[in-house]
Motif scaffolding. Structure first.
Motif, mmCIF file in Angstrom:
data_model
loop_
_atom_site.group_PDB
_atom_site.id
_atom_site.type_symbol
_atom_site.label_atom_id
_atom_site.label_comp_id
_atom_site.label_asym_id
_atom_site.label_seq_id
_atom_site.Cartn_x
_atom_site.Cartn_y
_atom_site.Cartn_z
ATOM 1 N N GLY A 9 0.682 -1.228 -0.042
ATOM 2 C CA GLY A 9 -0.098 0.108 -0.033
ATOM 3 C C GLY A 9 0.726 1.259 -0.049
ATOM 4 N N VAL A 10 1.960 1.470 -0.711
ATOM 5 C CA VAL A 10 2.720 2.705 -0.881
ATOM 6 C C VAL A 10 2.812 2.973 -2.292
ATOM 7 N N ALA A 11 3.940 3.145 -2.811
ATOM 8 C CA ALA A 11 4.088 3.983 -3.969
ATOM 9 C C ALA A 11 3.460 3.184 -5.219
ATOM 10 N N GLY A 12 3.758 2.021 -5.595
ATOM 11 C CA GLY A 12 2.931 1.550 -6.901
ATOM 12 C C GLY A 12 1.594 1.053 -6.506
ATOM 13 N N GLY A 13 1.436 0.702 -5.246
ATOM 14 C CA GLY A 13 0.079 -0.122 -4.968
ATOM 15 C C GLY A 13 -1.033 0.913 -4.756
ATOM 16 N N MET A 14 -0.628 2.020 -4.143
ATOM 17 C CA MET A 14 -1.706 2.894 -3.857
ATOM 18 C C MET A 14 -2.042 3.922 -5.350
ATOM 19 N N ALA A 41 5.191 8.804 2.639
ATOM 20 C CA ALA A 41 6.247 9.056 2.107
ATOM 21 C C ALA A 41 7.804 8.514 2.455
ATOM 22 N N ASN A 42 7.947 7.380 1.836
ATOM 23 C CA ASN A 42 9.106 7.056 2.346
ATOM 24 C C ASN A 42 10.451 7.811 2.005
ATOM 25 N N CYS A 43 10.260 8.350 0.832
ATOM 26 C CA CYS A 43 11.465 9.210 0.451
ATOM 27 C C CYS A 43 11.636 10.349 1.106
ATOM 28 N N GLY A 44 10.644 10.600 2.114
ATOM 29 C CA GLY A 44 10.608 12.035 3.135
ATOM 30 C C GLY A 44 11.549 11.370 4.599
ATOM 31 N N SER A 79 -1.964 -6.083 7.346
ATOM 32 C CA SER A 79 -2.519 -7.262 6.656
ATOM 33 C C SER A 79 -1.536 -7.926 5.678
ATOM 34 N N GLU A 80 -1.078 -9.100 6.042
ATOM 35 C CA GLU A 80 0.164 -9.542 5.126
ATOM 36 C C GLU A 80 -0.318 -10.577 4.320
ATOM 37 N N VAL A 81 -0.177 -10.420 3.052
ATOM 38 C CA VAL A 81 -0.507 -11.599 2.036
ATOM 39 C C VAL A 81 0.727 -12.797 2.332
ATOM 40 N N LEU A 111 0.355 -6.773 -7.808
ATOM 41 C CA LEU A 111 1.597 -6.854 -6.496
ATOM 42 C C LEU A 111 2.433 -5.519 -6.642
ATOM 43 N N SER A 112 2.512 -4.958 -5.486
ATOM 44 C CA SER A 112 3.684 -3.879 -5.385
ATOM 45 C C SER A 112 4.438 -4.081 -3.971
ATOM 46 N N LEU A 113 5.070 -4.994 -3.883
ATOM 47 C CA LEU A 113 5.501 -5.281 -2.565
ATOM 48 C C LEU A 113 6.695 -4.581 -2.299
ATOM 49 N N THR A 132 18.369 -0.758 9.580
ATOM 50 C CA THR A 132 17.995 -0.252 8.272
ATOM 51 C C THR A 132 17.047 1.059 8.532
ATOM 52 N N LEU A 133 16.827 1.507 7.281
ATOM 53 C CA LEU A 133 15.975 3.053 7.305
ATOM 54 C C LEU A 133 15.227 2.778 5.992
ATOM 55 N N GLN A 134 13.931 2.232 6.314
ATOM 56 C CA GLN A 134 13.145 2.075 5.107
ATOM 57 C C GLN A 134 11.627 2.683 5.628
ATOM 58 N N SER A 248 9.554 -13.469 -2.851
ATOM 59 C CA SER A 248 9.364 -14.776 -2.725
ATOM 60 C C SER A 248 7.924 -15.240 -2.860
ATOM 61 N N LEU A 249 7.063 -14.329 -2.533
ATOM 62 C CA LEU A 249 5.665 -14.545 -2.732
ATOM 63 C C LEU A 249 5.351 -14.988 -4.233
ATOM 64 N N ALA A 250 5.911 -14.223 -5.059
ATOM 65 C CA ALA A 250 5.563 -14.269 -6.471
ATOM 66 C C ALA A 250 6.269 -15.751 -7.084
ATOM 67 N N LEU A 296 14.857 -1.393 -10.780
ATOM 68 C CA LEU A 296 15.269 0.040 -10.649
ATOM 69 C C LEU A 296 14.149 0.715 -9.657
ATOM 70 N N ALA A 297 14.913 0.745 -8.161
ATOM 71 C CA ALA A 297 14.204 1.178 -7.040
ATOM 72 C C ALA A 297 14.024 2.378 -6.922
ATOM 73 N N LEU A 298 13.059 3.385 -7.683
ATOM 74 C CA LEU A 298 12.682 4.524 -7.452
ATOM 75 C C LEU A 298 11.168 4.870 -7.553
ATOM 76 N N PRO A 301 8.889 5.585 -11.355
ATOM 77 C CA PRO A 301 8.535 4.512 -11.926
ATOM 78 C C PRO A 301 7.577 3.637 -11.366
ATOM 79 N N ALA A 302 7.742 3.423 -10.087
ATOM 80 C CA ALA A 302 6.692 2.642 -9.356
ATOM 81 C C ALA A 302 5.334 3.261 -9.428
ATOM 82 N N ALA A 303 5.031 4.407 -9.256
ATOM 83 C CA ALA A 303 3.749 5.325 -9.451
ATOM 84 C C ALA A 303 3.189 5.016 -10.900
HETATM 85 P P1 FAD Z 1 7.173 0.306 -1.375
HETATM 86 O O1 FAD Z 1 6.618 1.765 -1.666
HETATM 87 O O2 FAD Z 1 8.200 -0.082 -0.548
HETATM 88 O O3 FAD Z 1 5.753 -0.503 -1.035
HETATM 89 C C1 FAD Z 1 5.791 -2.084 -0.745
HETATM 90 C C2 FAD Z 1 4.724 -2.152 0.408
HETATM 91 O O4 FAD Z 1 4.668 -3.440 0.153
HETATM 92 C C3 FAD Z 1 5.571 -1.922 1.752
HETATM 93 O O5 FAD Z 1 4.730 -0.896 2.516
HETATM 94 C C4 FAD Z 1 5.470 -3.468 2.203
HETATM 95 O O6 FAD Z 1 5.200 -3.263 3.610
HETATM 96 C C5 FAD Z 1 4.238 -3.889 1.591
HETATM 97 N N1 FAD Z 1 4.403 -5.613 1.547
HETATM 98 C C6 FAD Z 1 5.366 -6.331 1.323
HETATM 99 N N2 FAD Z 1 5.188 -7.630 1.290
HETATM 100 C C7 FAD Z 1 3.664 -7.399 1.554
HETATM 101 C C8 FAD Z 1 3.019 -8.736 1.725
HETATM 102 N N3 FAD Z 1 3.296 -10.015 1.562
HETATM 103 N N4 FAD Z 1 1.650 -8.271 2.010
HETATM 104 C C9 FAD Z 1 1.182 -7.102 2.078
HETATM 105 N N5 FAD Z 1 1.880 -5.912 1.963
HETATM 106 C C10 FAD Z 1 3.436 -6.347 1.640
HETATM 107 N N6 FAD Z 1 12.767 6.834 -4.568
HETATM 108 C C11 FAD Z 1 12.748 8.024 -5.391
HETATM 109 O O7 FAD Z 1 12.480 7.932 -6.682
HETATM 110 N N7 FAD Z 1 13.492 9.260 -4.961
HETATM 111 C C12 FAD Z 1 13.712 9.247 -3.428
HETATM 112 O O8 FAD Z 1 14.160 10.663 -2.940
HETATM 113 C C13 FAD Z 1 13.736 8.080 -2.667
HETATM 114 N N8 FAD Z 1 14.104 8.139 -1.381
HETATM 115 C C14 FAD Z 1 13.756 6.949 -0.465
HETATM 116 C C15 FAD Z 1 14.325 7.246 0.910
HETATM 117 C C16 FAD Z 1 14.156 5.981 1.523
HETATM 118 C C17 FAD Z 1 14.540 6.230 2.997
HETATM 119 C C18 FAD Z 1 13.411 4.913 0.785
HETATM 120 C C19 FAD Z 1 13.240 3.553 1.739
HETATM 121 C C20 FAD Z 1 12.990 4.775 -0.175
HETATM 122 C C21 FAD Z 1 13.466 6.072 -1.162
HETATM 123 N N9 FAD Z 1 13.002 5.746 -2.652
HETATM 124 C C22 FAD Z 1 13.357 7.045 -3.115
HETATM 125 C C23 FAD Z 1 12.643 4.714 -3.171
HETATM 126 C C24 FAD Z 1 11.100 4.672 -3.487
HETATM 127 O O9 FAD Z 1 10.433 4.805 -2.011
HETATM 128 C C25 FAD Z 1 10.731 3.115 -3.757
HETATM 129 O O10 FAD Z 1 11.339 2.976 -5.250
HETATM 130 C C26 FAD Z 1 9.272 3.115 -4.011
HETATM 131 O O11 FAD Z 1 8.644 3.280 -2.671
HETATM 132 C C27 FAD Z 1 8.697 1.976 -4.524
HETATM 133 O O12 FAD Z 1 7.476 1.507 -4.533
HETATM 134 P P2 FAD Z 1 6.846 0.183 -4.301
HETATM 135 O O13 FAD Z 1 5.301 0.535 -4.303
HETATM 136 O O14 FAD Z 1 7.606 -1.116 -5.326
HETATM 137 O O15 FAD Z 1 7.554 -0.279 -3.052
#
Ligand code: FAD
Length: 548
Positions: A9-14, A41-44, A79-81, A111-113, A132-134, A248-250, A296-298, A301-303
């Motif tokens: 429920g963060v960048a890609g998922g929402m 806002a994990n980036c913040g 709620s973990e899948v 899936l946006s895990l 770790t800082l996430q 791992s889920l995939a 590419l962890a940015l 692109p996820a959004a």
């Molecule tokens: P995420 O946003 O990480 O969301 C995945 C979510 O899935 C997580 O909340 C997790 O708890 C949940 N999840 C995982 N497994 C399960 C499961 N089995 N069941 C239910 N939920 C699950 N990117 C930039 O472009 N610029 C930046 O300045 C920047 N700064 C960052 C700073 C920090 C500290 C961090 C950690 C990341 C930063 N990023 C930045 C990277 C960016 O945040 C990620 O690339 C982006 O959030 C990826 O989106 P996502 O949806 O793939 O994953």
């Protein structure tokens, strides 16, 4: 309507969930997030740690309730899948603190895990003062550890990538002594070494102790022991050495995993199952420079991928994801460092022979107050001039230059196209010849043979065979007096026309100045006066003397 389940429920998922609702009022949309927050806002997070963002609540952009009210989404936190059944089209969900598992059915699964912080296999990495800082809980744990006692003074950050650099700056800002421990010879490995030297200088100028090429032997309470025998004090350790796609889920569901180890998807973000999509940090997408799929962890692109997945699932999409060029930027105290595409170093390691030019234009017209020098490198293919990468570092205007260059790369431009770009200019904002134009002029001169260049590292690796080369410093005698490359002769560019006969036309001649422009002028004079083997030192001595 269709039944969507979105996991993460963060960048890609929402972005997938809200897009699905905007497109379909009749869809049922359920989001499962294993953590306590969605849409934060994990980036913040690093800036919240440093109290630059003063209220932690500012990071939490939405709640399950706000999503219900505005978008009619069913968002389940904690709620973990735990399992996907691709045949029955169901997911199993475990709610934090509960033993039972609930099963939910879906028509389309997104899936946006995200990705997991990687923990290097170092002795002591599991000690309680290592973090770790996430996530927001990570942020709170670190904040607690820093405030635990007045004896907490030293923080070691393992890893000099984005998160490591942002953490270092922010923790330093709180008044702690900070060390960065990096295994590579440089931090921010997206850029070339000489460009990264400006980051090292900025970190050190701000009191951060930078340890490069480290091999960590062991983490112990209070310090980190390096292979060199050195001990770095560390009451708190932040491990920021990168992330690994959460697959791992995939994998368990039998979805195809790509050669990079991330989930494989097509242009529409579809996995090997036609109704399961995957987006964001967990997938590999086409790297447009290297022509292969890589993670590419940015956040951007996820959004965007989240939207594409849903658009396709709802049948409205004709054109899919275009791949990425890896556009990124990072703040390091007063400096911004940005990169797009691939560095010259990585391309060379892959056996390619890229060309590149480096220019040092001011961020805006030099005569208007406040201009700051930029270092701007553009890397391109020798024959076609196709852009392969760019790097910019400086105190002002870095974001603008990198975005222009990222656009140029995505539209398939060549170095020669940069000559022609028409960009906004007034003295407070830019120059009539913009920094990107300048790189285009220099690069095109190189491609057309109007100037031949040598990079400082090539001169160094040539081992200075002084008897065979003529090293010509065309700066003023005063500049020459303040320091020059050993063995150089000094003839200022302004007197070169009169003094040319002091030089040997038959010798291989390397001309240099401060940043490359006067060297270029001298090159043109020499070449037109019968010097057949002349090269200009790319970027002059500026990076050369910075240790690069
Ligand atoms: P995420 O946003 O990480 O969301 C995945 C979510 O899935 C997580 O909340 C997790 O708890 C949940 N999840 C995982 N497994 C399960 C499961 N089995 N069941 C239910 N939920 C699950 N990117 C930039 O472009 N610029 C930046 O300045 C920047 N700064 C960052 C700073 C920090 C500290 C961090 C950690 C990341 C930063 N990023 C930045 C990277 C960016 O945040 C990620 O690339 C982006 O959030 C990826 O989106 P996502 O949806 O793939 O994953």
């Amino acid at each position: 309507g269709l039944k969507f389940i979105i996991v993460g429920g963060v960048a890609g998922g929402m972005s997938a969930a809200t897009r699905a609702r905007r497109l379909s009022e009749s869809a049922s949309i359920t989001v499962f997030e294993k953590g306590p927050y969605v849409s934060y806002a994990n980036c913040g997070i690093p800036y919240s740690l440093g109290e630059v963002i003063q209220k932690e609540e500012s990071l939490i952009l939405n709640t399950p309730k706000s999503f219900k009210d505005r978008y009619n989404l069913d968002v389940h936190i904690d709620s973990e899948v735990v399992k996907i059944d691709p045949q029955q089209k169901t997911v199993d969900v475990r709610v934090q603190g509960e033993k039972t598992i609930e099963r939910y059915a879906w028509d389309k699964l997104v899936l946006s895990l995200g990705a997991e912080p990687f923990l290097p296999p170092i002795k002591g990495i599991d000690l309680p003062h290592v973090f770790t800082l996430q996530t927001i809980p990570d942020l709170r744990r670190i904040r607690c550890a820093l405030q635990a006692s007045t004896r907490v003074k030293h923080v070691a950050v393992i890893g000099g990538g984005f998160i490591g650099l942002e953490a270092a700056e922010n923790i330093k800002g709180l008044g702690f002594e900070v060390s960065i421990l990096e295994a590579a010879p440089q931090v921010f490995t997206l850029v070339d070494h000489d460009i990264a030297e400006r980051i090292h200088t900025e970190l050190r100028a701000n009191g951060v102790s930078v340890h490069l090429r480290v091999n960590i032997k062991e983490i112990q309470p209070g310090h980190v022991m390096l292979g060199s025998g050195e001990t770095v004090p560390a009451d708190v350790v932040i491990a920021a050495v990168g992330v690994r796609p959460r697959t791992s889920l995939a994998r368990d569901a039998g979805l195809k995993i790509g050669s990079s180890g991330a989930v494989s998807v097509d242009h529409f973000m579809r996995t090997s199952h036609p109704d399961i999509y995957a987006v964001g940090d967990m997938v590999e997408t086409e790297n447009r420079v290297l022509d292969r799929a890589l993670p590419l962890a940015l956040a951007g692109p996820a959004a965007r991928q989240g939207r594409i997945a849903v658009d396709h699932a709802l049948g409205i999409l004709k054109e899919g994801y275009r791949g990425n060029v890896g556009t990124s930027i990072c703040k390091v105290f007063g400096l911004a460092v940005a990169s797009v595409g691939t560095s010259a170093r990585v391309l060379q390691q892959m056996g390619k022979k890229p060309l590149w030019v480096t220019v040092y234009p001011p961020s805006h017209a030099g005569y208007y107050p406040g201009a700051q020098p930029l270092s701007l490198r553009v890397i391109f293919e020798p024959e076609s001039g196709r852009l392969l990468g760019a790097q910019v570092v400086g105190k002002e205007g870095v974001d603008k230059q990198i975005d222009v260059l990222a656009m140029a790369m995505q539209t398939g431009m060549s170095i020669s196209d940069l000559e022609h770009l028409e960009l906004a200019y007034a003295p407070p904002y830019g120059s009539a010849k913009s920094p990107v134009n300048m790189a285009g002029f220099v690069g095109t001169n190189v491609l057309r043979g109007i100037v031949r260049i040598m990079h400082p590292e090539e001169l160094v690796s040539s081992g200075f065979p002084l008897e065979s080369i003529q090293l010509l410093d065309v700066r003023s005698p005063e500049e020459f007096g303040r320091g020059h490359i050993p063995g150089a002769v000094n003839i200022s560019v302004n007197t070169l026309r009169e003094r040319m006969d002091e030089l040997d036309k038959n010798k291989y001649t390397v001309v240099y100045c401060g940043v490359g422009y006067r060297g270029y002028l001298a090159y043109r004079m020499l070449e037109q006066n019968g010097f057949e083997q002349v090269v200009n030192l790319d970027g002059g001595t500026s990076l050369f003397f910075s240790g690069g």
